[in-house]
Design a protein around this motif. Sequence first.
Motif, PDB file in Angstrom:
ATOM      1  N   UNK A 115       6.177   8.820  -7.336  1.00  0.00           N
ATOM      2  CA  UNK A 115       6.320   9.963  -6.426  1.00  0.00           C
ATOM      3  C   UNK A 115       7.697   9.962  -5.764  1.00  0.00           C
ATOM      4  N   UNK A 116       8.100   8.794  -5.276  1.00  0.00           N
ATOM      5  CA  UNK A 116       9.398   8.719  -4.598  1.00  0.00           C
ATOM      6  C   UNK A 116      10.560   8.871  -5.589  1.00  0.00           C
ATOM      7  N   UNK A 117      10.335   8.391  -6.826  1.00  0.00           N
ATOM      8  CA  UNK A 117      11.384   8.564  -7.847  1.00  0.00           C
ATOM      9  C   UNK A 117      11.615  10.057  -8.111  1.00  0.00           C
ATOM     10  N   UNK A 118      10.510  10.785  -8.270  1.00  0.00           N
ATOM     11  CA  UNK A 118      10.632  12.232  -8.532  1.00  0.00           C
ATOM     12  C   UNK A 118      11.350  12.904  -7.366  1.00  0.00           C
ATOM     13  N   UNK A 135      15.526   4.774  -0.191  1.00  0.00           N
ATOM     14  CA  UNK A 135      15.263   3.569   0.608  1.00  0.00           C
ATOM     15  C   UNK A 135      13.868   3.617   1.225  1.00  0.00           C
ATOM     16  N   UNK A 136      13.447   4.802   1.696  1.00  0.00           N
ATOM     17  CA  UNK A 136      12.096   4.910   2.256  1.00  0.00           C
ATOM     18  C   UNK A 136      11.047   4.674   1.168  1.00  0.00           C
ATOM     19  N   UNK A 137      11.350   5.161  -0.046  1.00  0.00           N
ATOM     20  CA  UNK A 137      10.429   4.966  -1.169  1.00  0.00           C
ATOM     21  C   UNK A 137      10.250   3.497  -1.471  1.00  0.00           C
ATOM     22  N   UNK A 138      11.354   2.756  -1.436  1.00  0.00           N
ATOM     23  CA  UNK A 138      11.287   1.317  -1.708  1.00  0.00           C
ATOM     24  C   UNK A 138      10.426   0.610  -0.662  1.00  0.00           C
ATOM     25  N   UNK A 139      10.680   0.966   0.601  1.00  0.00           N
ATOM     26  CA  UNK A 139       9.918   0.311   1.690  1.00  0.00           C
ATOM     27  C   UNK A 139       8.427   0.649   1.554  1.00  0.00           C
ATOM     28  N   UNK A 140       8.135   1.943   1.340  1.00  0.00           N
ATOM     29  CA  UNK A 140       6.731   2.373   1.253  1.00  0.00           C
ATOM     30  C   UNK A 140       6.027   1.665   0.102  1.00  0.00           C
ATOM     31  N   UNK A 141       6.680   1.682  -1.057  1.00  0.00           N
ATOM     32  CA  UNK A 141       6.064   1.064  -2.227  1.00  0.00           C
ATOM     33  C   UNK A 141       5.839  -0.419  -1.969  1.00  0.00           C
ATOM     34  N   UNK A 142       6.825  -1.065  -1.364  1.00  0.00           N
ATOM     35  CA  UNK A 142       6.700  -2.497  -1.077  1.00  0.00           C
ATOM     36  C   UNK A 142       5.536  -2.771  -0.143  1.00  0.00           C
ATOM     37  N   UNK A 143       5.440  -1.971   0.924  1.00  0.00           N
ATOM     38  CA  UNK A 143       4.370  -2.187   1.910  1.00  0.00           C
ATOM     39  C   UNK A 143       2.993  -1.985   1.287  1.00  0.00           C
ATOM     40  N   UNK A 160      -2.419  -4.074   8.347  1.00  0.00           N
ATOM     41  CA  UNK A 160      -1.251  -3.508   9.031  1.00  0.00           C
ATOM     42  C   UNK A 160      -0.225  -2.977   8.029  1.00  0.00           C
ATOM     43  N   UNK A 161      -0.070  -3.717   6.921  1.00  0.00           N
ATOM     44  CA  UNK A 161       0.871  -3.279   5.886  1.00  0.00           C
ATOM     45  C   UNK A 161       0.421  -1.943   5.287  1.00  0.00           C
ATOM     46  N   UNK A 162      -0.881  -1.847   5.079  1.00  0.00           N
ATOM     47  CA  UNK A 162      -1.435  -0.609   4.524  1.00  0.00           C
ATOM     48  C   UNK A 162      -1.170   0.561   5.465  1.00  0.00           C
ATOM     49  N   UNK A 163      -1.396   0.314   6.750  1.00  0.00           N
ATOM     50  CA  UNK A 163      -1.164   1.373   7.747  1.00  0.00           C
ATOM     51  C   UNK A 163       0.298   1.804   7.742  1.00  0.00           C
ATOM     52  N   UNK A 164       1.191   0.804   7.757  1.00  0.00           N
ATOM     53  CA  UNK A 164       2.623   1.117   7.769  1.00  0.00           C
ATOM     54  C   UNK A 164       3.008   1.881   6.503  1.00  0.00           C
ATOM     55  N   UNK A 165       2.491   1.446   5.367  1.00  0.00           N
ATOM     56  CA  UNK A 165       2.783   2.113   4.101  1.00  0.00           C
ATOM     57  C   UNK A 165       2.327   3.562   4.109  1.00  0.00           C
ATOM     58  N   UNK A 166       1.139   3.784   4.642  1.00  0.00           N
ATOM     59  CA  UNK A 166       0.614   5.149   4.679  1.00  0.00           C
ATOM     60  C   UNK A 166       1.442   6.048   5.592  1.00  0.00           C
ATOM     61  N   UNK A 167       1.826   5.485   6.757  1.00  0.00           N
ATOM     62  CA  UNK A 167       2.618   6.277   7.709  1.00  0.00           C
ATOM     63  C   UNK A 167       3.979   6.631   7.091  1.00  0.00           C
TER      64      UNK A 167
END
Lengths: 405, 434
Positions: A115-118, A135-143, A160-167
């Motif tokens: 999704x972030x690549x597109x 950069x946001x895509x990388x962080x989100x995917x990582x989280x 907590x990681x899941x929450x951060x990733x979703x946000x």
Amino acid sequence: MNQDLTLILHVILSLCGFVFILSSRDIRRMRTAAMTTLSLMFLVEIALPRLGVNVRSGTELLAFIILGNLLASFFTPAYLGSRRTFTTILAFNSLAIGTQIFTGNLFLVIAVPVFFCILTLASWRLDGSHRLVGSYGLITSGLLASSLLAPSSGSEGSFLLELAGLVFLIGLFPFSPWFSRLYEKLPSGLLASAFVCQVALVMSLERQQSLPRDFYLVVLPVFALLSLLMALSQSNARRALSGLAASQLAFLIYADSGQHFSDLAALLLAQAQMATIPGLILTVGALEMRVGKLNLSRPMGHFESYPKLAAATLIFGLMGAGFPLSLAYIAEDLILETGFHDTPLLGIGWLFVTALTAIAVVKLYLFLFHGGRGREPGLDILPSKLFAAVLTMVFLIFSTLVLPA
Amino acid sequence: MPNTLLVEGLAYLIFLPVIAAFLWLAGSMLLSRRPSEKSIVRNCHLALGTAFFASLLLAVAQPFDIGTEAVLGSWFVIGGYHYDIVMQTDLIAVTYALFSTLLLFLICSFSQRYLHKESGFHRFYLALLIFATGLLLVSFAGTLELLLVGWEIVGLSSIMLIAFFTTRPQPAQNGLWVFSIYRLTDIGLYAAILYLHSHSQATRLTPLDSVPWSGIGLHEGTQVTAFLLLIAVLGKSALFPFSSWLPRAMEGPTPSSAVFYGALSVHLGPLLLLRMADLISATPALSATLIAVGALTALVANLSVRVQSDIKSRLAFSAVGQLGFITIEIGLGWFELALLHVVAHAVFRTLQFLRAPSLLHDRHQHEALLGHHLSVEHQDHESTALRRFVFRLSLERAFLDILLVDRIARPVLAFARAIDRAERSAANFVCKDS
């Protein structure tokens, strides 16, 4: 075999659509190819269950995913579109359909980076926005990947990681810079399509229901309220839309975490959001194409020139904000009832979110269309587009009457 | 059984013509086939007239002390959750429906000439029909959920009427302000419904033994429900401390002013309070609050009305003052008197509002005939500190606007803007070309 028929048909249609768009040199033909592909997919989704073909369970959102993307390509005029626009819409459509058919967190770990690549490709060379999205895509995917795949999955840390990733994924405050930046820069057709994809991604996440979710549930309405307040204080209409969209996605996450009626309520809300919020984004985009940059610091007054566009904006907005008689209203009613029963204070918090959403929608309508100007020469919404908008609204209203008993 | 069938039939007859007229007008406007002014007014008259006579038949066909419940079906059913369309045909519902449809019929006739050849003629009647649907829904609602639907529809149509004139910025800004007050205070109504669901599993308005109308029955947590509902009433009826929205809603055309401040919209608060009669009787704290709120509203409105320089503002504040008195009556438990007061006030105030534009014209004509201006007596008062304070208090409408706008709304939005600026800076930092 029957169950896979939908999947096979969608794959064939998507491939044909891509081939036609990529092989065509005329933008008009690209648009026609995208719309034909999506229309056929919509027909498949509507017709197959009626013909007695067993469809896969968990694919209730497909018709709405396709409807949202169909609106996105239909409202994107050929003279403003490009090969990138229509291939991106089709790519988002395929990804969103994929998240519904191949459910499960493992698939999500792949789908989020895609999704972030597109999005990064779509925002390439737009004032450096691709860097922010990348950069946001990388962080989100990582989280999200570490929360879903880590050996300690199910612990407080992964929660907590899941929450951060979703946000991050939904672009909610305080992780919204990429989201509002994209809303400022990208064509409205792509934004509508990306929103549909975000809804599909949120809906495909399998929650870790065993965890205590109090913190998770407190943080979301607070962030959603702040996003909405930012939307209300905006002078830029597109940034206001980003706050509105992010808070709606946050509400969807909350809906998906309830106990009673949760699955059905979240499903109804997702269905409503997939048609209404893209509709709102596209109508605002249509006005911008006619009059230039939209400013919300004072009423702009375009009603006399574009009365039908004004009506479409208001109705899409209100239906998305859960105005009575809409699908979103039913969903909100079920979600809030469940939420209030579990934790009353959180229920009140979400009541404030729904109230501010409605206020933000009405502000958008009043400040874009009322006050200040008389009639100017300009083309109001085209009859065919108005017909599509009315048909979508009728579809949304009547879908409330055919709910499962 | 035949009585139930008759009531159901009449309930359909009240709603269907109004909804049909709305669909016809909305459909015509969408298809760019604008019907003539005459046919719009004729159809609106037909719809509202049918609704009026059906309400009248309802009043005649059943004894008021019983009140029949008509279930018109279910909107949706999910699991054990039912969203039933229940109509309550009791004294309050029929009274409200009768005077509402009658006054709307009159306003419909008045507007035909008043808005003749106005560009928003069709839009006005569309908003009026939406308003009528919402109003009838609130009047006949047999459940609080259905009342909420009507309540929201009335709110939206109010905004459409306030922002009727599309070429001036002020109506849009005031429309947004009114909608914000409506929507934020409606949270009370939403929360009350959710609270009732989670504590008593029902929000259906129940018939009471001693009172000739149906209301919200006593339950666990009565006090909480009552106070939550009161918040919604304060917003809708422009009671203290939300009185300041009413003069701001002055931007619409005169017929819409009559609909709002005079006759119908602001009286929905008393309707909900009358439905809460049992809760009010059982909650002394609520009675005391109502009396206090009513007294403060009446005081502020009566002070403000003395310093208004235009006739519509004076009438609006007079209406607020009367609403204060109606609230006091309800707080004191004089429910029948309050209902009578509502009807009398609605009819009288509509007459005043509809007369207001021609009154000025008549005065000018009178002065032209006399050949001089009519004298206005100015009384000189000694200026004391108290007088100056009261004058300022009246002029600033008890500082309610300042409190809501300058002390609450603006600081919150300024905070949001500061966050937004920080966010933009962060995004620009990452995006800028190195």
